[in-house]
Design a protein around this motif. Structure first.
Motif, mmCIF file in Angstrom:
data_model
loop_
_atom_site.group_PDB
_atom_site.id
_atom_site.type_symbol
_atom_site.label_atom_id
_atom_site.label_comp_id
_atom_site.label_asym_id
_atom_site.label_seq_id
_atom_site.Cartn_x
_atom_site.Cartn_y
_atom_site.Cartn_z
ATOM 1 N N TYR A 25 0.834 -1.189 0.000
ATOM 2 C CA TYR A 25 0.000 0.000 0.000
ATOM 3 C C TYR A 25 0.874 1.245 0.000
ATOM 4 C CZ TYR A 25 1.397 0.761 4.771
ATOM 5 O OH TYR A 25 2.167 1.005 5.880
ATOM 6 N N SER A 26 0.269 2.352 -0.357
ATOM 7 C CA SER A 26 0.898 3.654 -0.147
ATOM 8 C C SER A 26 -0.157 4.587 0.411
ATOM 9 C CB SER A 26 1.478 4.213 -1.444
ATOM 10 O OG SER A 26 0.449 4.548 -2.343
ATOM 11 N N SER A 27 0.268 5.404 1.361
ATOM 12 C CA SER A 27 -0.654 6.323 2.007
ATOM 13 C C SER A 27 0.126 7.479 2.603
ATOM 14 C CB SER A 27 -1.446 5.607 3.108
ATOM 15 O OG SER A 27 -2.275 6.512 3.801
ATOM 16 N N SER A 28 -0.459 8.648 2.535
ATOM 17 C CA SER A 28 0.182 9.826 3.122
ATOM 18 C C SER A 28 0.000 9.873 4.626
ATOM 19 C CB SER A 28 -0.388 11.092 2.496
ATOM 20 O OG SER A 28 -0.218 11.078 1.103
ATOM 21 N N TYR A 29 -0.939 9.110 5.121
ATOM 22 C CA TYR A 29 -1.254 9.126 6.537
ATOM 23 C C TYR A 29 -0.882 7.795 7.160
ATOM 24 C CZ TYR A 29 -4.191 12.975 4.920
ATOM 25 O OH TYR A 29 -4.646 14.126 4.340
ATOM 26 N N SER A 30 -1.035 7.712 8.452
ATOM 27 C CA SER A 30 -0.948 6.416 9.115
ATOM 28 C C SER A 30 -2.264 5.698 8.853
ATOM 29 C CB SER A 30 -0.735 6.610 10.617
ATOM 30 O OG SER A 30 -0.654 5.373 11.270
ATOM 31 N N PRO A 31 -2.272 4.729 7.986
ATOM 32 C CA PRO A 31 -3.541 4.203 7.493
ATOM 33 C C PRO A 31 -4.149 3.138 8.390
ATOM 34 C CG PRO A 31 -1.744 3.075 6.421
ATOM 35 C CD PRO A 31 -1.117 4.076 7.363
ATOM 36 N N SER A 32 -5.410 2.895 8.169
ATOM 37 C CA SER A 32 -6.052 1.667 8.637
ATOM 38 C C SER A 32 -6.088 0.721 7.444
ATOM 39 C CB SER A 32 -7.459 1.943 9.146
ATOM 40 O OG SER A 32 -7.424 2.816 10.251
ATOM 41 N N ALA A 53 -2.840 -0.892 16.790
ATOM 42 C CA ALA A 53 -2.673 -1.413 18.146
ATOM 43 C C ALA A 53 -1.623 -2.518 18.191
ATOM 44 C CB ALA A 53 -4.005 -1.925 18.675
ATOM 45 N N ALA A 54 -1.583 -3.350 17.182
ATOM 46 C CA ALA A 54 -0.620 -4.456 17.139
ATOM 47 C C ALA A 54 -0.315 -4.735 15.687
ATOM 48 C CB ALA A 54 -1.192 -5.700 17.816
ATOM 49 N N THR A 55 0.924 -5.074 15.396
ATOM 50 C CA THR A 55 1.300 -5.262 13.988
ATOM 51 C C THR A 55 0.835 -6.597 13.435
ATOM 52 O OG1 THR A 55 3.452 -6.081 14.669
ATOM 53 C CG2 THR A 55 3.274 -3.729 14.159
ATOM 54 N N LEU A 56 0.647 -7.592 14.304
ATOM 55 C CA LEU A 56 0.132 -8.887 13.861
ATOM 56 C C LEU A 56 -1.342 -8.945 14.224
ATOM 57 C CD1 LEU A 56 0.763 -11.616 12.573
ATOM 58 C CD2 LEU A 56 1.259 -12.496 14.865
ATOM 59 N N VAL A 57 -2.158 -9.086 13.224
ATOM 60 C CA VAL A 57 -3.601 -9.026 13.420
ATOM 61 C C VAL A 57 -4.206 -10.390 13.115
ATOM 62 C CG1 VAL A 57 -5.720 -7.888 12.715
ATOM 63 C CG2 VAL A 57 -3.572 -6.616 12.669
ATOM 64 N N LYS A 58 -5.024 -10.857 14.026
ATOM 65 C CA LYS A 58 -5.710 -12.133 13.807
ATOM 66 C C LYS A 58 -7.147 -11.869 13.374
ATOM 67 C CE LYS A 58 -2.868 -14.771 17.024
ATOM 68 N NZ LYS A 58 -2.117 -15.433 15.920
ATOM 69 N N GLY A 59 -7.591 -12.657 12.418
ATOM 70 C CA GLY A 59 -8.938 -12.490 11.917
ATOM 71 C C GLY A 59 -9.759 -13.747 12.059
ATOM 72 N N ILE A 60 -10.823 -13.793 11.291
ATOM 73 C CA ILE A 60 -11.704 -14.958 11.364
ATOM 74 C C ILE A 60 -11.163 -16.100 10.510
ATOM 75 C CG2 ILE A 60 -13.727 -13.530 11.820
ATOM 76 C CD1 ILE A 60 -14.523 -13.927 8.877
ATOM 77 N N GLU A 66 0.158 -9.328 8.868
ATOM 78 C CA GLU A 66 1.186 -8.584 9.575
ATOM 79 C C GLU A 66 1.433 -7.255 8.885
ATOM 80 O OE1 GLU A 66 4.881 -10.608 10.136
ATOM 81 O OE2 GLU A 66 5.611 -9.115 11.581
ATOM 82 N N PHE A 67 1.333 -6.193 9.661
ATOM 83 C CA PHE A 67 1.606 -4.855 9.157
ATOM 84 C C PHE A 67 3.102 -4.586 9.272
ATOM 85 C CE2 PHE A 67 1.021 -0.537 8.093
ATOM 86 C CZ PHE A 67 1.728 0.256 8.988
ATOM 87 N N LYS A 68 3.737 -4.269 8.139
ATOM 88 C CA LYS A 68 5.157 -3.923 8.126
ATOM 89 C C LYS A 68 5.303 -2.555 7.510
ATOM 90 C CE LYS A 68 7.045 -8.611 8.010
ATOM 91 N NZ LYS A 68 7.961 -9.556 7.322
ATOM 92 N N LYS A 69 5.496 -1.578 8.375
ATOM 93 C CA LYS A 69 5.553 -0.189 7.908
ATOM 94 C C LYS A 69 6.751 0.044 6.997
ATOM 95 C CE LYS A 69 5.348 4.560 9.592
ATOM 96 N NZ LYS A 69 5.240 5.431 10.777
ATOM 97 N N SER A 70 7.890 -0.533 7.343
ATOM 98 C CA SER A 70 9.113 -0.306 6.555
ATOM 99 C C SER A 70 8.975 -0.850 5.138
ATOM 100 C CB SER A 70 10.307 -0.945 7.244
ATOM 101 O OG SER A 70 10.111 -2.346 7.363
ATOM 102 N N GLU A 71 8.154 -1.883 4.984
ATOM 103 C CA GLU A 71 7.955 -2.484 3.670
ATOM 104 C C GLU A 71 6.614 -2.045 3.043
ATOM 105 O OE1 GLU A 71 10.245 -6.572 5.134
ATOM 106 O OE2 GLU A 71 8.317 -6.708 4.072
#
Lengths: 112, 114
Positions: A25-32, A53-60, A66-71
């Motif tokens: 993704y690309s975003s100018s803000y801290s995205p959801s 809240a956490a970089t590793l998110v569990k779903g259904i 996993e959210f990786k901001k650097s990548e």
């Protein structure tokens, strides 16, 4: 401006093997960030969301991302695919407002 | 189930005719959205509403208009349908606009313009 790239339009796995669906993704803000799933001829169902809240998110259904901001990535994974996971998956980015930007979708096929 | 219904679920119409799609919600959410889904494009926002009689354009608004006279109903109108408007249309709702509030989607309307 924000954008989402799903790196594979189609992914095929065998039942019982791991699933990896890639999203940048690309975003100018801290995205959801969100992952939605769409089964054939159905609406979209929320799988999981990242809210900082956490970089590793569990779903259904055993999925996680996993959210990786650097990548600037938010890849979706599942340890073991089921036949019922066959569907189209959408990575979505949301900025501070109410606009969602969708990736082009990844169609997951699961072979018996 | 987020309490969203769309009608009709399927429609075939001829080029040049007006078409209205209806989205109805039972959750009393303030925000409602109309998207279209086309292969390879994901979903693209057509119009959205942030309250009764308050609407704004999205990414692909040309050829579409909307109205919201009641909280629970959001109408999408194609004034003069064209073949390029053949698509699947989804309505969505959200409690609010900020932060990580997700949107919930209806079952979709498949529109074919011949």
């Amino acid at each position: 401006a924000q954008s989402v790239t799903q790196l594979d339009s189609h992914v095929s796995v065998s039942e019982g093997t791991p699933v990896l669906l890639r999203c940048n993704y690309s975003s100018s803000y801290s995205p959801s960030l969100f992952w939605y799933v769409q089964h054939p001829n159905k609406g979209l169902q929320l799988l999981l969301k990242y809210t900082s809240a956490a970089t590793l998110v569990k779903g259904i259904n055993g999925f996680e991302a996993e959210f990786k901001k650097s990548e600037t990535s938010f890849h979706l994974t599942k340890p073991s695919a089921h036949m019922s996971d066959a569907a189209e998956y959408f990575c979505v980015v949301k900025d501070a407002g109410n606009m969602l930007t969708f990736g082009g979708g990844t169609r997951l096929m699961v072979k018996p | 189930d987020a309490g969203i219904t769309q009608s009709p679920r399927h429609k075939v119409t001829e080029t040049g005719t007006p078409v209205t799609l209806r989205c109805h919600q039972t959750e009393n959410h303030r925000y409602m959205y109309w998207y279209r889904q086309d292969p390879g494009h994901g979903l693209r926002l057509i119009h959205y509403s942030y309250g009764v009689k308050d609407t704004d354009k999205g990414e692909v608004s040309d050829g579409y208009s909307v109205s919201r006279s009641k909280t629970e109903d959001f109408l999408l109108t194609l004034e003069s349908a064209t073949s390029s408007q053949t698509s699947v249309y989804f309505c969505a709702i959200s409690l609010t606009s900020g932060g990580a509030y997700e949107q919930y989607f209806g079952p979709g309307t498949r529109l074919t313009v011949t």
